[in-house]
Design a protein around this motif. Sequence first.
Motif, mmCIF file in Angstrom:
data_model
loop_
_atom_site.group_PDB
_atom_site.id
_atom_site.type_symbol
_atom_site.label_atom_id
_atom_site.label_comp_id
_atom_site.label_asym_id
_atom_site.label_seq_id
_atom_site.Cartn_x
_atom_site.Cartn_y
_atom_site.Cartn_z
ATOM 1 N N HIS A 165 1.015 -1.343 0.005
ATOM 2 C CA HIS A 165 0.063 -0.019 -0.064
ATOM 3 C C HIS A 165 1.012 1.234 -0.007
ATOM 4 O O HIS A 165 1.832 1.356 -0.775
ATOM 5 N N ASP A 166 0.803 2.100 0.836
ATOM 6 C CA ASP A 166 1.566 3.208 0.927
ATOM 7 C C ASP A 166 2.707 3.063 1.957
ATOM 8 O O ASP A 166 3.630 4.102 2.542
ATOM 9 N N ARG A 167 3.140 2.016 2.549
ATOM 10 C CA ARG A 167 3.868 1.661 3.755
ATOM 11 C C ARG A 167 4.968 1.196 3.183
ATOM 12 O O ARG A 167 5.021 -0.045 2.461
ATOM 13 N N ILE A 168 6.258 1.691 3.385
ATOM 14 C CA ILE A 168 7.550 0.951 3.048
ATOM 15 C C ILE A 168 7.911 -0.172 4.028
ATOM 16 O O ILE A 168 7.820 0.003 5.003
ATOM 17 N N VAL A 169 8.050 -1.290 3.524
ATOM 18 C CA VAL A 169 8.112 -2.675 4.346
ATOM 19 C C VAL A 169 9.867 -3.018 3.931
ATOM 20 O O VAL A 169 10.152 -3.780 4.821
#
Length: 224
Positions: A165-169
């Motif tokens: 989504h919009d989260r850097i993992v």
Amino acid sequence: MTAARGQANLVGLAAALVLLTAVTTGSVVLAGVALADADTDPAARHAGETLADRLVAADAAHTRRANAVEWDAVRSLNATAVDRIAPSVRGREVRVRLGDRTLVERGDPDGVTVRRLVRVERTDRRTTTVNLSGRRTVTLPNRTRTVELDVTTDGTTTLTAVRAHDRIVLRDPHGLSGTYEFRVTRVGPPHLSFATDDGVDGVVRIRWTATNATVEPLEVTVGA
């Protein structure tokens, strides 16, 4: 006339009292029989309820949380495990069914049956490959919980970040390479995107665990 009518009333009252006594006595007897039938072995009922409660407890080895069992774990349930988690069923005939499958059966119990509705979660491992020269995004199925990435490049591509989504993992300015694993949120299908600094050649192999769940009856029958 008055005396005769009074005697008749007394006779009617006496008859009514006799009838009421007979009905009351019969009702008490029937209630006693029904109670005896409903609880002929209170110890077996207690054992069944204890086992059912322990099978769906949050801290059981085969549950993810209270009333949610993991199918791959619970299907290996056996009589030894049942006796360990609920000592009150030791030495008794017992049957444990989940949905239409019998998990444990010792003897042929025909005693009390305790029922619970539980969530049964089944996991499925899947794989897909993303060629970075053709696309930079992929959407995985809903109910995906864990993602594992195998990153391989040809030396000219630097994969620097992976977003869910919009989260850097995942992030490494020097380049990601090798195998990585991370969890994703359960809100909607996970959407992964890949960021590169240079080049367009590279392959990301994605493995993920999807979860399918059903609600099924759990039945515990305990005999003498």
